[in-house]
Each structure stands twice: as structure tokens, then as C-alpha cells.
Design a protein around this motif. Structure first.
Motif, mmCIF file in Angstrom:
data_model
loop_
_atom_site.group_PDB
_atom_site.id
_atom_site.type_symbol
_atom_site.label_atom_id
_atom_site.label_comp_id
_atom_site.label_asym_id
_atom_site.label_seq_id
_atom_site.Cartn_x
_atom_site.Cartn_y
_atom_site.Cartn_z
ATOM 1 N N THR A 198 58.904 12.335 -39.066
ATOM 2 C CA THR A 198 60.031 11.441 -38.801
ATOM 3 C C THR A 198 59.608 10.142 -38.113
ATOM 4 O O THR A 198 60.451 9.349 -37.710
ATOM 5 C CB THR A 198 61.074 12.142 -37.907
ATOM 6 N N MET A 199 58.326 9.917 -37.995
ATOM 7 C CA MET A 199 57.843 8.771 -37.221
ATOM 8 C C MET A 199 57.744 7.518 -38.073
ATOM 9 O O MET A 199 57.274 7.561 -39.226
ATOM 10 C CB MET A 199 56.484 9.093 -36.585
ATOM 11 N N ASN A 200 58.172 6.397 -37.513
ATOM 12 C CA ASN A 200 58.121 5.110 -38.200
ATOM 13 C C ASN A 200 56.660 4.679 -38.373
ATOM 14 O O ASN A 200 55.899 4.657 -37.405
ATOM 15 C CB ASN A 200 58.878 4.066 -37.374
ATOM 16 N N PRO A 201 56.252 4.320 -39.597
ATOM 17 C CA PRO A 201 54.859 3.896 -39.810
ATOM 18 C C PRO A 201 54.439 2.727 -38.937
ATOM 19 O O PRO A 201 53.245 2.583 -38.635
ATOM 20 C CB PRO A 201 54.847 3.514 -41.301
ATOM 21 N N TYR A 202 55.375 1.894 -38.534
ATOM 22 C CA TYR A 202 55.023 0.778 -37.660
ATOM 23 C C TYR A 202 54.558 1.262 -36.288
ATOM 24 O O TYR A 202 53.816 0.582 -35.590
ATOM 25 C CB TYR A 202 56.215 -0.166 -37.487
ATOM 26 N N GLN A 203 55.000 2.456 -35.880
ATOM 27 C CA GLN A 203 54.628 2.967 -34.572
ATOM 28 C C GLN A 203 53.356 3.802 -34.619
ATOM 29 O O GLN A 203 52.594 3.824 -33.651
ATOM 30 C CB GLN A 203 55.767 3.820 -33.994
ATOM 31 N N HIS A 204 53.133 4.482 -35.733
ATOM 32 C CA HIS A 204 52.052 5.466 -35.722
ATOM 33 C C HIS A 204 51.205 5.441 -36.996
ATOM 34 O O HIS A 204 50.424 6.345 -37.235
ATOM 35 C CB HIS A 204 52.656 6.871 -35.527
ATOM 36 N N GLY A 205 51.370 4.423 -37.821
ATOM 37 C CA GLY A 205 50.619 4.406 -39.075
ATOM 38 C C GLY A 205 51.233 5.345 -40.095
ATOM 39 O O GLY A 205 52.330 5.869 -39.907
ATOM 40 N N LYS A 209 52.626 -5.335 -42.201
ATOM 41 C CA LYS A 209 52.140 -5.963 -40.974
ATOM 42 C C LYS A 209 51.259 -5.018 -40.165
ATOM 43 O O LYS A 209 50.549 -5.446 -39.256
ATOM 44 C CB LYS A 209 53.324 -6.451 -40.129
ATOM 45 N N LEU A 210 51.301 -3.730 -40.491
ATOM 46 C CA LEU A 210 50.407 -2.754 -39.881
ATOM 47 C C LEU A 210 49.629 -2.080 -41.007
ATOM 48 O O LEU A 210 50.165 -1.238 -41.724
ATOM 49 C CB LEU A 210 51.188 -1.710 -39.079
ATOM 50 N N ALA A 211 48.367 -2.468 -41.163
ATOM 51 C CA ALA A 211 47.568 -1.979 -42.295
ATOM 52 C C ALA A 211 47.442 -0.466 -42.295
ATOM 53 O O ALA A 211 47.328 0.155 -43.358
ATOM 54 C CB ALA A 211 46.182 -2.629 -42.276
ATOM 55 N N ASP A 212 47.474 0.174 -41.095
ATOM 56 C CA ASP A 212 47.348 1.633 -41.032
ATOM 57 C C ASP A 212 48.524 2.348 -41.684
ATOM 58 O O ASP A 212 48.447 3.552 -41.951
ATOM 59 C CB ASP A 212 47.225 2.092 -39.574
#
Length: 533
Positions: A50-57, A299-302
């Protein structure tokens, strides 16, 4: 008895503990030891789903359907293996298990505490994985000093006491900055980080010093003196362009040899010839192609780490380096397809929600109408169907019911058995499922076999009621799933040079020496577009 290597981090987050841990696992496996990696994530979430990719890849998906931290993707790629959701331990999993045991009465009326009950649960989970292995590399996420990490560090300390010092080693990854105004590498942050670790009862056996440049000998000696770690166990791990170089750097620094001696393991030579060839091939590539990735988290490559790595694997296989043009889907909506001009290939990756969906559809149309090599993945697959329905079949307002529940043409929809809104979370297809490939198709040419297993993370499907109309207009569904073949898995447009999309995530199974077939084919087509066949 298994040997345990705990990897901790200090000074700042994002230093590369994951790559260090993956490299250690790979180097131990290259010495013939049966090795695996475990990732501990101190967050309270049960898993990464459930984690936003912007926060944790990116959320990495395993064969068993586990939604896990992206570091497990690094482990799988470096070790060329498949892991399970048990290899990712989170605070959420640990506390859920402890509370469930308390409710069942397993603790026989005892006052349930962090020590010994929470730490005991952590140790049980690590040891359960270790039963089948000789070496287990355990990465403890976060930074020493974080309150969230305390129970896990305490469990690791207890394990060295219980398993014996000869069976447990600690590797501490720290940062050695070089201040421009001073012009020398500063060791004080590392000293303080180790001091914090030692205050918790853990003396590191190895310091992996991350720095922009190779560690200076004076800095190595100073770190050794103030951390009580032998100079030969202070390892330089400077920045590199290609993360696959890291195991070779650690090997040259003597890290795996030091650890095998420290743990009483046989001194074996590592078999790294194939890895070295792969790294050297990538380093020597001169021809380049550019592939656009049109996403909503660029904006977050991970957030698209596995896609980036799959393209790198395909670079080596095709003898051409891939440059990525990251394009925000919403920017495409605002500025138009001029953002795509000049690229040799286009990828529209997965994602959830309406934001940027029209930009992704614009990218699909641009690739189709201009015959630019194209790969759609998951949501990108579904939006490829939507684009074709609107602009080839002329179905005005066609869409996915995920985005527009009132669309007059629900070309992407939930299957009837998935419509119970109270069970949406339970109806997601997660993990590896069989895909049957039709002979004579592009997919057949790429995979070379009829049955493959690929990893999924989606809920909506191509609406079977529209499949016939798509096929009459020239779209080929070359991969299907389910006993009745009602789930469309791969689509392609045979008249195009390379146009394919998959409902599954092929990037999750791509490996350095064995690229995902559809990525390998995309890079080959991009190379032919730029340089000719």
C-alpha cells in the motif's frame, strides 16, 4: 549450522545497504555456499503493497504474491534466485504475529514485552529462513539510532550471543563525506555511528565506507583506530556508474575473504568470470539508443527500478547502451507528444489511478501511429487496449471502469467474480501465474515456448466481450491465461516493427545474464530503428 551476516547502516539513509547486502550474498554464492538474503524493514506497514512509490520506490512482487521492498529485487537479480515473502520481515508482520499469539494464549499469561517476545519473534523468523542455507545475509533497514530499528538490532545482538560469535558477523555501512572547503575525507560521522551501534551492544566486524572517491589510506587508518575494526576490515566502496560493479569492488577489497575467515568458513575462490564479462561488456558499449519511460512517478527513478535494470540487462544482450528519457505522463498531456520526438522506443509502465492516464494513452497512440518500438506493462497494457478501442475501433469514450465507471465502452473491466466491492483487496492477482503463448506470434518468437510463468499485480482485465472486435481490427492476443482463456495476457500488432504489451510485469523476472524477453526484444528493435538491421 547457518552463518549469519547482519548488515546495518549509519550516518544517512540511502547509502546502498541493499546493493552491499546483495553483493555479499552474490559473492558468498560465487564461493559455492548455499546463500540467501533477508530484508528487515522497520516500518509498521505489514508489507509494501500500500506504499506510495514516491515514498519508498517500487513495490517488488515475488512469485508467491508477496509485495515487498525493492531491495528484494536487488537480491534476486544479484543471486539469480527467487525469494519468498518470508524473506521480507517488517515491524507490521512481527507485531501482528506477537499479538495473535497473545490472543491465543501462547505466552501463558506472561506480560508481553519487546524483550523477549518481540525480539524472539524476529529471531524465529530469521532462523526459519536459515534452515535451508549455509549463509544468510540479513539487511536491517533504516539507520542506526532510528527508534523503529531498535528491536531488530537487539534481536541481532541476542543472536550473536545465542548462536556464538563464530556464527554471526556484523557489517556496518557508513558514509565518509569529502567537504570541498577542507578537501579531505571526514571520518567523524562514521566514528559517531559506530559509537551509537556499540552503545547497543554490537561491535561491527567490518566497516563498508561509502564515499564519492576511493577511501584514502589515512581515512582508513583513522576509522580503524576509532572503531576498533582492523584496517583490512575497513572496506572502500566508492561511487560507481553501474551497481553491478560493486561485488567486484568488494572482492578486490577482500571483504568476502575476511568474512569467511571471521565465520570459520572454508576459504574458496569465487567464480566471477561470467559476472566480470557482463560488467566489462556494459562498460565498453559505445552505441546508444534512447527509450522513453512515460510514467507518473518518474521524479523518483527507484519507482521504476526493475524497469531500469531490465533495460540494462537487455543492453548487454544486444550490444547497445540504453539511455532513458523519463517523461511525466501529465507533462505529456500538457505539452504534447513533442516530448517523445526522437526516441527509439517507448515504455508505458504500470500504475494505479487516473492521474496521467490520458498522457499514457497519448504515448501509446504516438508509438502506434509512428511505428516506434513499444512495450506496455500492466496498466500500460490496459491503456493500450483503451487507445486502440478509441482510435482504431472508433469507440468514443472507451475506457477502463477503474478510471471511468460509467464509460459507454468498458473495454477494461472487472471479471464477474471480482465485482464484490467488499472483497476488492482479495481479488487482486498477485504473483506468478501461467501464461499460454500462441505459436507463430511475436511473443512465441521472444519466449520460444508455449507456457511461461510471469508475475502479476493487477485487478482489472481486458473485457472478454470486446476481444473479438479487437482481433477483427488486427490486434493479436498472443498470450492468455485461465482454463477458459478469458484473461488476456499479451497483445501485439503484427504489422508494426515491434509493438507488444503485457498484463504481467516482465521486469520482475529479468536477470543480468537472462534479460526479460520482451525487454530484450524492445532494445533490439530500438537498435534496428536507429542503426538498421
Amino acid at each position: 549450522m547457518a552463518k549469519f551476516i547482519f548488515v546495518t547502516g549509519g550516518v544517512v539513509s540511502g547509502l546502498g545497504k541493499g546493493i552491499t547486502s546483495a553483493s555479499l550474498g552474490m559473492l558468498m554464492k560465487a564461493r559455492g555456499f548455499k546463500t540467501t538474503n533477508v530484508k528487515i524493514d522497520p516500518y509498521l506497514n505489514y508489507d509494501a503493497g500500500t506504499m506510495n512509490p514516491y515514498q519508498h520506490g517500487e513495490v517488488f512482487v515475488l512469485d508467491d504474491g508477496g509485495e515487498v521492498d525493492l531491495d528484494l529485487g536487488n537480491y534476486e537479480r544479484f543471486l539469480d534466485t527467487s525469494l519468498t515473502s518470508d524473506h521480507n520481515i517488517t515491524t507490521g508482520k512481527v507485531y501482528s504475529a506477537v499479538i495473535e499469539k497473545e490472543r491465543r494464549g501462547d505466552y501463558l499469561g506472561a506480560t508481553v514485552q519487546v524483550i523477549p517476545h518481540v525480539t524472539g519473534e524476529i529471531k524465529e523468523r530469521i532462523k526459519a529462513i536459515a534452515r535451508d542455507y549455509e549463509v544468510v545475509v540479513v539487511e536491517i533497514g533504516g539507520t542506526v539510532g532510528d527508534i523503529e530499528s531498535m528491536p531488530f538490532l537487539e534481536a541481532a545482538r541476542q543472536m550473536q550471543l545465542e548462536e556464538g560469535r563464530d556464527n554471526v558477523a556484523f557489517v556496518h555501512v557508513t558514509y565518509v563525506p569529502k567537504l570541498k572547503v577542507v578537501g579531505e575525507q571526514k571520518t567523524k560521522p562514521t566514528q559517531h555511528s559506530v559509537k551509537e551501534l556499540r552503545s547497543l551492544g554490537i561491535q561491527p566486524d567490518v566497516i563498508v565506507a561509502r564515499s564519492e572517491d576511493p577511501l584514502e589510506e589515512s581515512a582508513r587508518r583513522k576509522i580503524s583506530l576509532f572503531t576498533n575494526v582492523p584496517p583490512e576490515a575497513v572496506v572502500s566502496a566508492h561511487d560507481v556508474e553501474d551497481t553491478y560493479e560493486v561485488p567486484l569492488i568488494l572482492e578486490r577489497e577482500g571483504l568476502p575473504g575476511y568474512l569467511t575467515g571471521r565465520l570459520g568458513l572454508p576459504d574458496r575462490e569465487a567464480r566471477l568470470e561470467e559476472w566480470e564479462r557482463m560488467v566489462e561488456t556494459y562498460r565498453s558499449l559505445e552505441d546508444t539508443v534512447e527509450i522513453a519511460v512515460v510514467g507518473k512517478y518518474v521524479k523518483l527513478a527507484d519507482a521504476y527500478l526493475s524497469i531500469r535494470e531490465a533495460l540494462k540487462h537487455s543492453s548487454v544482450a544486444n550490444g547497445v547502451k540504453v539511455g532513458i528519457r523519463w517523461i511525466e505522463a501529465e507533462d505529456l498531456e500538457e505539452k504534447g507528444t513533442k516530448l517523445l520526438e526522437g526516441v527509439d522506443g517507448i515504455i508505458v509502465p504500470g500504475g494505479f489511478g487516473s492521474r496521467g492516464s490520458e498522457g499514457k494513452i497519448m504515448a501509446v497512440r504516438y508509438a502506434r501511429e509512428n511505428d516506434v518500438p513499444f512495450l506496455g506493462i500492466c496498466f500500460g497494457f490496459q491503456l493500450t487496449v483503451v487507445e486502440f478501442a478509441r482510435n482504431v475501433l472508433g469507440l468514443e469514450g472507451a475506457h477502463s471502469t477503474e478510471i471511468d465507471p460509467k464509460t459507454p465502452h468498458p473495454v477494461v473491466d472487472l471479471m464477474p467474480e471480482q465485482r464484490d466491492l467488499n472483497r476488492l483487496g482479495g481479488t487482486m492477482r498477485l504473483g506468478a501465474y501461467p501464461v499460454r503463448i500462441k505459436p507463430g506470434t511475436l511473443a512465441w518468437k521472444l519466449y520460444g515456448k508455449e507456457l511461461v510463468y510471469e508475475r502479476h499485480r493487477h485487478r482489472w482485465e481486458v473485457n472478454p466481450d470486446y476481444v473479438g472486435r479487437f482481433e477483427e481490427a488486427g490486434m493479436v492476443f498472443s498470450g492468455v491465461a485461465g482454463d477458459d482463456g478469458r484473461r488476456m495476457e499479451i497483445l501485439e500488432l503484427p504489422e508494426k516493427s515491434y509493438f507488444i504489451a503485457t498484463q504481467f510485469h516482465p521486469e520482475f523476472r529479468s536477470r543480468p545474464m537472462n534479460p526479460a524477453p520482451v525487454f530484450k526484444g524492445l532494445v533490439r528493435a530500438a537498435k534496428e530503428k536507429r542503426y538498421g538491421s
